[in-house]
Design an enzyme around this catalytic site. Structure first.
Site, PDB file in Angstrom:
ATOM      1  N   HIS A 155      12.694 -14.735 -33.276  1.00  0.00           N
ATOM      2  CA  HIS A 155      12.116 -13.393 -33.439  1.00  0.00           C
ATOM      3  C   HIS A 155      11.203 -13.297 -34.654  1.00  0.00           C
ATOM      4  O   HIS A 155      10.441 -12.350 -34.778  1.00  0.00           O
ATOM      5  CB  HIS A 155      13.242 -12.356 -33.548  1.00  0.00           C
ATOM      6  CG  HIS A 155      13.947 -12.119 -32.252  1.00  0.00           C
ATOM      7  ND1 HIS A 155      13.715 -11.030 -31.460  1.00  0.00           N
ATOM      8  CD2 HIS A 155      14.872 -12.865 -31.589  1.00  0.00           C
ATOM      9  CE1 HIS A 155      14.463 -11.093 -30.369  1.00  0.00           C
ATOM     10  NE2 HIS A 155      15.177 -12.203 -30.429  1.00  0.00           N
ATOM     11  N   ASP A 363       4.982 -10.912 -40.141  1.00  0.00           N
ATOM     12  CA  ASP A 363       5.994 -10.355 -39.242  1.00  0.00           C
ATOM     13  C   ASP A 363       5.961 -11.134 -37.939  1.00  0.00           C
ATOM     14  O   ASP A 363       4.872 -11.489 -37.464  1.00  0.00           O
ATOM     15  CB  ASP A 363       5.667  -8.876 -38.952  1.00  0.00           C
ATOM     16  CG  ASP A 363       6.904  -8.000 -38.919  1.00  0.00           C
ATOM     17  OD1 ASP A 363       7.962  -8.482 -38.498  1.00  0.00           O
ATOM     18  OD2 ASP A 363       6.805  -6.819 -39.318  1.00  0.00           O
TER      19      ASP A 363
HETATM   20  C1  GDG Z   1      12.679  -8.671 -36.144  1.00  0.00           C
HETATM   21  C2  GDG Z   1      11.348  -9.301 -36.566  1.00  0.00           C
HETATM   22  C3  GDG Z   1      10.359  -8.502 -34.412  1.00  0.00           C
HETATM   23  C4  GDG Z   1      13.210   0.939 -38.431  1.00  0.00           C
HETATM   24  N1  GDG Z   1      13.530   1.927 -39.292  1.00  0.00           N
HETATM   25  C5  GDG Z   1      14.385   2.716 -38.637  1.00  0.00           C
HETATM   26  C6  GDG Z   1      14.588   2.179 -37.369  1.00  0.00           C
HETATM   27  N2  GDG Z   1      13.845   1.094 -37.278  1.00  0.00           N
HETATM   28  C7  GDG Z   1      13.740   0.293 -36.044  1.00  0.00           C
HETATM   29  C8  GDG Z   1      12.363   0.414 -35.454  1.00  0.00           C
HETATM   30  C9  GDG Z   1      12.245  -0.875 -34.670  1.00  0.00           C
HETATM   31  C10 GDG Z   1      13.146  -1.815 -35.447  1.00  0.00           C
HETATM   32  O1  GDG Z   1      13.979  -1.045 -36.285  1.00  0.00           O
HETATM   33  C11 GDG Z   1      12.350  -2.699 -36.368  1.00  0.00           C
HETATM   34  O2  GDG Z   1      11.785  -3.679 -35.622  1.00  0.00           O
HETATM   35  P1  GDG Z   1      10.615  -4.567 -36.213  1.00  0.00           P
HETATM   36  O3  GDG Z   1      10.063  -5.325 -35.081  1.00  0.00           O
HETATM   37  O4  GDG Z   1       9.602  -3.694 -36.852  1.00  0.00           O
HETATM   38  O5  GDG Z   1      11.244  -5.461 -37.364  1.00  0.00           O
HETATM   39  P2  GDG Z   1      12.594  -6.315 -37.708  1.00  0.00           P
HETATM   40  O6  GDG Z   1      13.785  -5.461 -37.863  1.00  0.00           O
HETATM   41  O7  GDG Z   1      12.217  -7.090 -38.918  1.00  0.00           O
HETATM   42  O8  GDG Z   1      12.825  -7.281 -36.432  1.00  0.00           O
HETATM   43  C12 GDG Z   1      10.188  -8.539 -35.937  1.00  0.00           C
HETATM   44  C13 GDG Z   1      11.736  -8.011 -34.032  1.00  0.00           C
HETATM   45  O9  GDG Z   1      12.758  -8.758 -34.682  1.00  0.00           O
HETATM   46  C14 GDG Z   1      11.966  -8.101 -32.516  1.00  0.00           C
HETATM   47  O10 GDG Z   1      11.710  -9.388 -32.046  1.00  0.00           O
HETATM   48  O11 GDG Z   1       9.375  -7.617 -33.881  1.00  0.00           O
HETATM   49  O12 GDG Z   1       8.959  -9.171 -36.259  1.00  0.00           O
HETATM   50  O13 GDG Z   1      11.220  -9.313 -37.982  1.00  0.00           O
HETATM   51  O14 GDG Z   1      12.735  -0.726 -33.363  1.00  0.00           O
HETATM   52  O15 GDG Z   1      12.280   1.570 -34.678  1.00  0.00           O
HETATM   53  N3  GDG Z   1      15.398   2.725 -36.453  1.00  0.00           N
HETATM   54  C15 GDG Z   1      16.045   3.847 -36.799  1.00  0.00           C
HETATM   55  N4  GDG Z   1      15.892   4.429 -38.023  1.00  0.00           N
HETATM   56  C16 GDG Z   1      15.080   3.888 -38.973  1.00  0.00           C
HETATM   57  O16 GDG Z   1      14.969   4.444 -40.070  1.00  0.00           O
HETATM   58  N5  GDG Z   1      16.858   4.427 -35.896  1.00  0.00           N
END
Ligand code: GDG
Length: 457
Positions: A155, A363
């Site tokens: 990921h 990312d």
């Molecule tokens: C890893 C990889 C890859 C964030 N703040 C809140 C919240 N979130 C949720 C978002 C989103 C998720 O968390 C974050 O996903 P990301 O993709 O931005 O980043 P990572 O957590 O680092 O995830 C990344 C991912 O895996 C999937 O393969 O895209 O590159 O690093 O869904 O909405 N959710 C809530 N409150 C928050 O304050 N409920």
């Protein structure tokens, strides 16, 4: 049809509200085959009690978890996974804490997971392992005699071989990946880095058709970018909580243009650079004073890893200085919220933003970028400002792509976003939505699993 077995560090009940898009998508695939989801329970226990598998039913999906001892959790999760692999895989070799990173603990937990999982497996299962915590899992399963098809999805990014080589056990890690039948990456760039590593560091060769040969073994490697569940997220946006959030944001900030950032508080997300770019916007384009407000949600994350406490302090300092230097009685330029916002409110928050700021330094994909786009009103959408260093930038080329290290350039892009005419916003948004819909999370799971099942290739 083969049964699907998903293995990841954490297991989520896909039926629970707020489970998130990934859990929903994997839940879907698991549900179709009456599958099993195996991983760590999220609990630490006394060493002696730590190993019994706890099995739970979630509809027709079986959730099987193990607790870890506090020492294993420290070594495997806080140590090697998040203090060595996470920073180096995000190109931050200087942040890797090799003292804290306990490779033995990482191996031990992977071996333990393999030992506990093996009796639960059937001969024709398809096994899908997720993320950097579990790189050696297939090799451990193979050592126990498992001959099932096993796939792995990373990921997070895979850095160039010159950076990867900073990890003392890099050869062992990459060789472990050869025990899988298929390795999936978020972007073509990551996949290229893998091929390049094998060619340059392991004397490997590309055999064509996604096949790579190294250490006498062949593995298939593909870029299969993850998406979101667009329908699920848009349905969330029509819900009472999201609508109420949007309404209250519109009332509170009636006279302002909102810039929205939502991230886990993580040094990979480029938050200090983003705050500096906002400051630069106020300096270079003073018409935004009293007008633009940045709302930055930074959800607490991995607070027991040292590097994460530093970034919080840095951000509070940067935001405080902007509010002190530019704020007025009736205008606070930045709101920094170090809390988690409920998932059902997120679409409303995103929709309130004239600009969505997603500017990580690196990312794997970044799902916030996709959620922001999916939440917009197609007739009057906001503009996504996206880092070129997010995996999402390979797909979302109709966003305004920025180099987050270039503070002035990012400020210029924010200004361009704030001034973008309606027609251009609508066209860009429509193009982004086409991509989101074609490559949604269901496509991702199907694409990966078809490739894993494909015995001919
Ligand atoms: C890893 C990889 C890859 C964030 N703040 C809140 C919240 N979130 C949720 C978002 C989103 C998720 O968390 C974050 O996903 P990301 O993709 O931005 O980043 P990572 O957590 O680092 O995830 C990344 C991912 O895996 C999937 O393969 O895209 O590159 O690093 O869904 O909405 N959710 C809530 N409150 C928050 O304050 N409920």
């Amino acid at each position: 049809m083969s049964r699907l077995v998903v293995v990841s560090n954490r297991v989520a009940d896909p039926r629970k509200p707020g489970a998130g898009g990934l859990a929903v998508a994997l839940g879907d695939a698991l549900h179709t085959s009456g599958g099993l989801w195996f991983g760590w329970s999220g609990r630490t226990a006394e060493a002696s009690a730590a190993q019994a598998v706890q099995v739970q039913r979630a509809g027709d999906v079986t959730l099987a978890t193990i607790d870890l001892s506090a020492a294993d959790h420290r070594a495997y999760y806080l140590g090697y996974s998040n203090s060595v692999l996470w920073p180096v895989f995000h190109y931050r070799i200087n942040l890797a804490d090799h003292e804290a990173g306990d490779i033995e603990g990482y191996r031990r937990v992977n071996r333990l997971m393999a030992q506990e999982l093996r009796p639960l497996l059937r001969a024709d299962d398809l096994v899908w392992v997720h993320d950097y915590h579990l790189i050696p899992l297939a090799a451990e399963l193979r050592a126990l005699g498992c001959a099932q098809r096993i796939g792995f999805f990373l990921h997070i990014p895979l850095p160039p071989h010159t950076l990867l080589a900073a990890i003392p056990q890099h050869a062992w890690l990459m060789r472990s990946l050869m025990a899988y039948d298929l390795v999936g990456f978020q972007s073509r760039t990551d996949r290229e880095h893998f091929a390049d590593y094998l060619l340059r560091e392991a004397g490997g060769q590309a055999l064509g058709d996604d096949r790579l040969l190294a250490w006498g073994r062949t593995v298939r490697a593909r870029a299969v970018p993850i998406g979101i569940d667009v329908d699920e997220f848009q349905a969330l946006g029509r819900g009472a909580d999201a609508r109420e959030t949007l309404q209250s944001m519109r009332e509170t900030y009636a006279a302002r243009r909102l810039l929205i950032g939502v991230d886990r508080l993580d040094y990979s997300k480029g938050l200090p650079q983003r705050i500096r770019a906002f400051r630069r916007l106020l300096e270079a384009y003073p018409e935004n004073r009293r007008r633009a407000t940045l709302i930055q949600v930074a959800a607490p994350s991995r607070e027991d890893v040292g590097a994460y406490a530093d970034i919080r302090r840095e951000l509070e300092g940067l935001c405080g200085a902007i509010n002190g230097d530019f704020g007025e009685l009736d205008w606070m330029p930045v709101r920094f919220i170090h809390r988690t916002v409920a998932r059902k409110r997120l679409p409303g928050l995103y929709r309130a933003g004239a600009v969505g700021l997603v500017t990580p330094l690196r990312d794997g994909m970044n799902l916030v970028a996709k959620e922001y786009v999916a939440s917009q009103d197609p007739a009057d959408p906001g503009v996504l400002v996206l880092s070129r260093f997010a995996g999402a930038a390979e797909q979302l080329t109709d966003a305004l792509l920025v180099n987050p290290y270039d503070i002035a350039g990012t400020a210029d892009a924010i200004q361009q976003a704030l001034q973008m005419p309606l027609q251009e916003r609508v066209m860009r948004h429509a193009a982004l939505m086409r991509n989101l819909r074609t490559h949604d999370v269901h496509w991702w799971a199907r694409e990966f699993l078809h490739a894993l099942m494909d015995r001919a290739s």
